[in-house]
Motif scaffolding. Sequence first.
Motif, mmCIF file in Angstrom:
data_model
loop_
_atom_site.group_PDB
_atom_site.id
_atom_site.type_symbol
_atom_site.label_atom_id
_atom_site.label_comp_id
_atom_site.label_asym_id
_atom_site.label_seq_id
_atom_site.Cartn_x
_atom_site.Cartn_y
_atom_site.Cartn_z
ATOM 1 N N TYR A 20 20.944 -8.620 40.319
ATOM 2 C CA TYR A 20 21.350 -9.182 41.608
ATOM 3 C C TYR A 20 22.084 -8.121 42.433
ATOM 4 C CZ TYR A 20 22.462 -13.018 44.754
ATOM 5 O OH TYR A 20 22.527 -13.854 45.832
ATOM 6 N N PRO A 21 21.584 -7.810 43.641
ATOM 7 C CA PRO A 21 22.189 -6.759 44.474
ATOM 8 C C PRO A 21 23.444 -7.256 45.203
ATOM 9 C CG PRO A 21 20.292 -7.695 45.576
ATOM 10 C CD PRO A 21 20.387 -8.377 44.247
ATOM 11 N N ILE A 22 24.552 -7.251 44.488
ATOM 12 C CA ILE A 22 25.810 -7.816 44.993
ATOM 13 C C ILE A 22 26.271 -7.114 46.267
ATOM 14 C CG2 ILE A 22 28.260 -8.161 44.452
ATOM 15 C CD1 ILE A 22 27.322 -8.478 41.490
ATOM 16 N N GLN A 23 26.178 -5.792 46.319
ATOM 17 C CA GLN A 23 26.616 -5.056 47.505
ATOM 18 C C GLN A 23 25.778 -5.420 48.723
ATOM 19 O OE1 GLN A 23 29.634 -4.305 46.068
ATOM 20 N NE2 GLN A 23 29.531 -2.815 47.704
ATOM 21 N N MET A 24 24.472 -5.579 48.536
ATOM 22 C CA MET A 24 23.599 -5.970 49.639
ATOM 23 C C MET A 24 23.980 -7.354 50.154
ATOM 24 S SD MET A 24 19.429 -6.175 49.784
ATOM 25 C CE MET A 24 19.188 -7.747 48.953
ATOM 26 N N VAL A 25 24.245 -8.261 49.248
ATOM 27 C CA VAL A 25 24.621 -9.623 49.637
ATOM 28 C C VAL A 25 25.935 -9.616 50.409
ATOM 29 C CG1 VAL A 25 25.352 -11.862 48.706
ATOM 30 C CG2 VAL A 25 23.291 -10.767 47.827
ATOM 31 N N LYS A 26 26.892 -8.796 49.982
ATOM 32 C CA LYS A 26 28.166 -8.689 50.716
ATOM 33 C C LYS A 26 27.932 -8.189 52.139
ATOM 34 C CE LYS A 26 31.296 -7.889 46.834
ATOM 35 N NZ LYS A 26 32.179 -6.918 46.174
ATOM 36 N N LYS A 27 27.088 -7.158 52.279
ATOM 37 C CA LYS A 27 26.778 -6.621 53.616
ATOM 38 C C LYS A 27 26.093 -7.674 54.476
ATOM 39 C CE LYS A 27 27.856 -2.219 53.992
ATOM 40 N NZ LYS A 27 28.679 -1.658 55.004
ATOM 41 N N LEU A 28 25.163 -8.410 53.882
ATOM 42 C CA LEU A 28 24.457 -9.445 54.638
ATOM 43 C C LEU A 28 25.410 -10.542 55.092
ATOM 44 C CD1 LEU A 28 21.151 -9.760 52.573
ATOM 45 C CD2 LEU A 28 21.369 -8.916 54.920
ATOM 46 N N LYS A 29 26.301 -10.975 54.232
ATOM 47 C CA LYS A 29 27.272 -12.015 54.604
ATOM 48 C C LYS A 29 28.101 -11.580 55.811
ATOM 49 C CE LYS A 29 28.012 -14.278 50.147
ATOM 50 N NZ LYS A 29 28.999 -14.534 49.066
ATOM 51 N N THR A 30 28.533 -10.334 55.790
ATOM 52 C CA THR A 30 29.318 -9.800 56.910
ATOM 53 C C THR A 30 28.466 -9.752 58.179
ATOM 54 O OG1 THR A 30 30.642 -8.469 55.397
ATOM 55 C CG2 THR A 30 30.649 -7.825 57.718
ATOM 56 N N ALA A 31 27.241 -9.269 58.053
ATOM 57 C CA ALA A 31 26.353 -9.135 59.218
ATOM 58 C C ALA A 31 25.969 -10.493 59.795
ATOM 59 C CB ALA A 31 25.097 -8.359 58.836
ATOM 60 N N PHE A 32 25.753 -11.475 58.936
ATOM 61 C CA PHE A 32 25.322 -12.787 59.416
ATOM 62 C C PHE A 32 26.383 -13.466 60.268
ATOM 63 C CE2 PHE A 32 22.209 -13.306 55.640
ATOM 64 C CZ PHE A 32 21.256 -12.571 56.318
ATOM 65 N N LYS A 33 27.625 -13.077 60.127
ATOM 66 C CA LYS A 33 28.676 -13.632 60.976
ATOM 67 C C LYS A 33 28.461 -13.257 62.435
ATOM 68 C CE LYS A 33 32.022 -13.752 57.273
ATOM 69 N NZ LYS A 33 33.170 -13.121 56.654
ATOM 70 N N SER A 34 27.853 -12.071 62.669
ATOM 71 C CA SER A 34 27.599 -11.647 64.052
ATOM 72 C C SER A 34 26.169 -11.941 64.504
ATOM 73 C CB SER A 34 27.909 -10.160 64.219
ATOM 74 O OG SER A 34 27.052 -9.387 63.408
ATOM 75 N N ILE A 35 25.270 -12.216 63.560
ATOM 76 C CA ILE A 35 23.904 -12.621 63.925
ATOM 77 C C ILE A 35 23.929 -14.145 63.987
ATOM 78 C CG2 ILE A 35 21.456 -12.571 63.318
ATOM 79 C CD1 ILE A 35 22.008 -10.036 61.687
#
Length: 150
Positions: A63-78
Motif C-alpha cells: 500500500y503506497p502510504i506516502q502517495m495516499v497522504k499526498k492525495l489526501k492533501t491535494a484533494f482538499k484543494s481539488i
Amino acid sequence: MLVLTYADYQTIIVKTDSLYEGFVINPYGDNIVINKNILNNVYPRKYEVKKNESVMIGIPKDYPIQMVKKLKTAFKSIVDVKKAYLLWMARNQEMSYLLVLDTSGNEKEVFPLVGEICEPYLGGKPLDMVTLKSKFGQDAVENQKPFYQK
C-alpha cells in the motif's frame, strides 16, 4: 494568449520529434507539471471489460502510504473530488493500481492532476483511474471504504 485543450497538448507534446517535454498548470501557484510520461500513461487509456473477462480487485499488498497522504492533501484543494478509493486490479496478465474517484468535475481535467501527484510514488506500476459514476467503478468499490472523503 493561446487556449488549448488537454488533447491538443497531448498531440503536440507526445510526438517523437516534439521540442516540448510537457506543460505546467498554474506555474506561479501550485506549479503542477504534466510531462510526457503522464501524457502517455495516465490519460487516455480507455478500454472496456469484455464479457467473461476475468478482473480481480482487492487491496494493494504494498500500500503506497506516502502517495495516499499526498492525495489526501491535494484533494482538499481539488473541490471536485468527494471520495477516493485505492485498490489493486488484476486483469488478464496486467496488474495495476486502481483509483476510483467520486468527482463532479470533468475527468479530463481531474485525472491528469491526480496522475501527476501519484507518478513519483508508483514505483513503475501502472495506475488506472475511473469515476464512481461508472458501473465498473461502483462494482469495484462495493464493500470498500474510501481512503478520502469530504
